[in-house]
Design an enzyme around this catalytic site. Structure first.
Site, PDB file in Angstrom:
ATOM      1  CB  CYS A  95      57.463  93.460   3.347  1.00 17.35           C
ATOM      2  SG  CYS A  95      57.318  91.900   2.476  1.00 17.35           S
ATOM      3  CG  HIS A 194      62.525  94.132   2.362  1.00 22.40           C
ATOM      4  ND1 HIS A 194      62.140  94.320   3.667  1.00 22.40           N
ATOM      5  CD2 HIS A 194      61.739  93.141   1.880  1.00 22.40           C
ATOM      6  CE1 HIS A 194      61.168  93.466   3.960  1.00 22.40           C
ATOM      7  NE2 HIS A 194      60.901  92.739   2.895  1.00 22.40           N
TER       8      HIS A 194
HETATM    9  N1  GLN Z   1      55.374  87.203   5.544  1.00 21.67           N
HETATM   10  C1  GLN Z   1      54.997  88.073   4.478  1.00 21.67           C
HETATM   11  C2  GLN Z   1      54.977  87.418   3.100  1.00 21.67           C
HETATM   12  O1  GLN Z   1      55.717  86.497   2.836  1.00 21.67           O
HETATM   13  C3  GLN Z   1      55.908  89.277   4.473  1.00 21.67           C
HETATM   14  C4  GLN Z   1      57.328  88.955   4.113  1.00 21.67           C
HETATM   15  C5  GLN Z   1      58.262  90.105   4.346  1.00 21.67           C
HETATM   16  O2  GLN Z   1      57.990  90.974   5.164  1.00 21.67           O
HETATM   17  N2  GLN Z   1      59.404  90.090   3.679  1.00 21.67           N
HETATM   18  O3  GLN Z   1      54.196  87.822   2.261  1.00 21.67           O
END
Ligand code: GLN
Length: 239
Positions: A95, A194
């Site tokens: 992510c 995740h």
């Molecule tokens: N901040 C990033 C987004 O919203 C990654 C989010 C995350 O790592 N869950 O795209």
């Protein structure tokens, strides 16, 4: 790379990039090596120590937009990860970790920020935040079974010619471009999954481990993990 006597798995900036238990990815890698009789240790890299360039595998997780910016600034200043990739280290980036390994990504302000340039990908804002369970059919060449995970991101990631998709989205959003999810470039894997993704998908863990040790590993099937995997696939399919 020939197999070193002790495998070292670096967990990069878990305080900044470690939402949804992404640190579990490093635990899974170390444990699956140990269960096979291979000596392994986890090296936790926090902001007060430079990133070592001599680990075998690097794991970097997800995080909020502000934490993501702080992490990328720090990683630009302490380029151990970049040096490790240049030497052929294996990397799993989830992510926000995936986004910052790219060429550039959009911040909360909408401005584009330079990534580490390890992946030929660019991340811009998604029209609507992607949240929920995701199922991915991996690229056939990887030789692994369907992946499941949980996604929560506001970024849409477009692959350039240097990066190949990790797989095709069956359920969920993934990269938000061309129906694909994640990226593979050399020995670097990026994904929006995740879970932690390696706890949910032991095939992906073993693929990374095989790259790192340099030879196929003995099969290691955990009944409980298999049962949970099937249950998640069944539930997602019946939605
Ligand atoms: N901040 C990033 C987004 O919203 C990654 C989010 C995350 O790592 N869950 O795209």
């Amino acid at each position: 790379m020939s197999q070193p006597s002790r495998m070292r798995v670096a967990l990069v900036l878990p305080e900044l990039l470690g939402t949804y238990g992404d640190r579990g990815n490093a635990t899974v890698l170390v444990q699956r090596l140990r269960w096979r009789g291979i000596d392994a240790e986890m090296i936790e890299v926090s902001g007060d120590t430079p990133v070592p360039a001599d680990c075998d595998i690097y794991v970097i997780g997800g995080g909020e937009d502000i934490a993501q910016l702080a992490a990328v600034r720090w990683l630009h200043l302490h380029p151990g990860l970049q040096r490790a990739v240049a030497r052929g280290a294996v990397v799993l980036a989830v992510c926000a970790g995936f986004q910052i390994l790219g060429t550039s990504f959009a911040g909360t302000d909408g401005a584009m920020h330079p990534g580490l340039g390890l992946f030929d990908v660019v991340t811009r804002p998604l029209s609507r935040r992607a949240i929920g369970e995701i199922v991915v059919e991996p690229a056939p060449g990887l030789g692994i079974r369907s992946l499941t995970g949980f996604e929560n991101h506001g970024g849409a990631t477009q692959l350039g010619p240097g990066a190949a998709p990790l797989g095709r989205v069956v359920t969920g959003i993934g990269n938000g471009f061309d129906g694909v999810e994640g990226a593979v470039q050399g020995r670097i894997v990026g994904t929006y999954l995740h879970g932690p993704v390696l706890a949910r998908n032991p095939d992906l863990a073993d693929l990374l481990l095989t790259w790192a040790v340099g030879h196929p590993l003995a099969p290691l099937v955990l009944e409980e993990t298999e049962a949970l995997r099937h249950e998640r696939l069944r539930r997602t399919a019946s939605r």
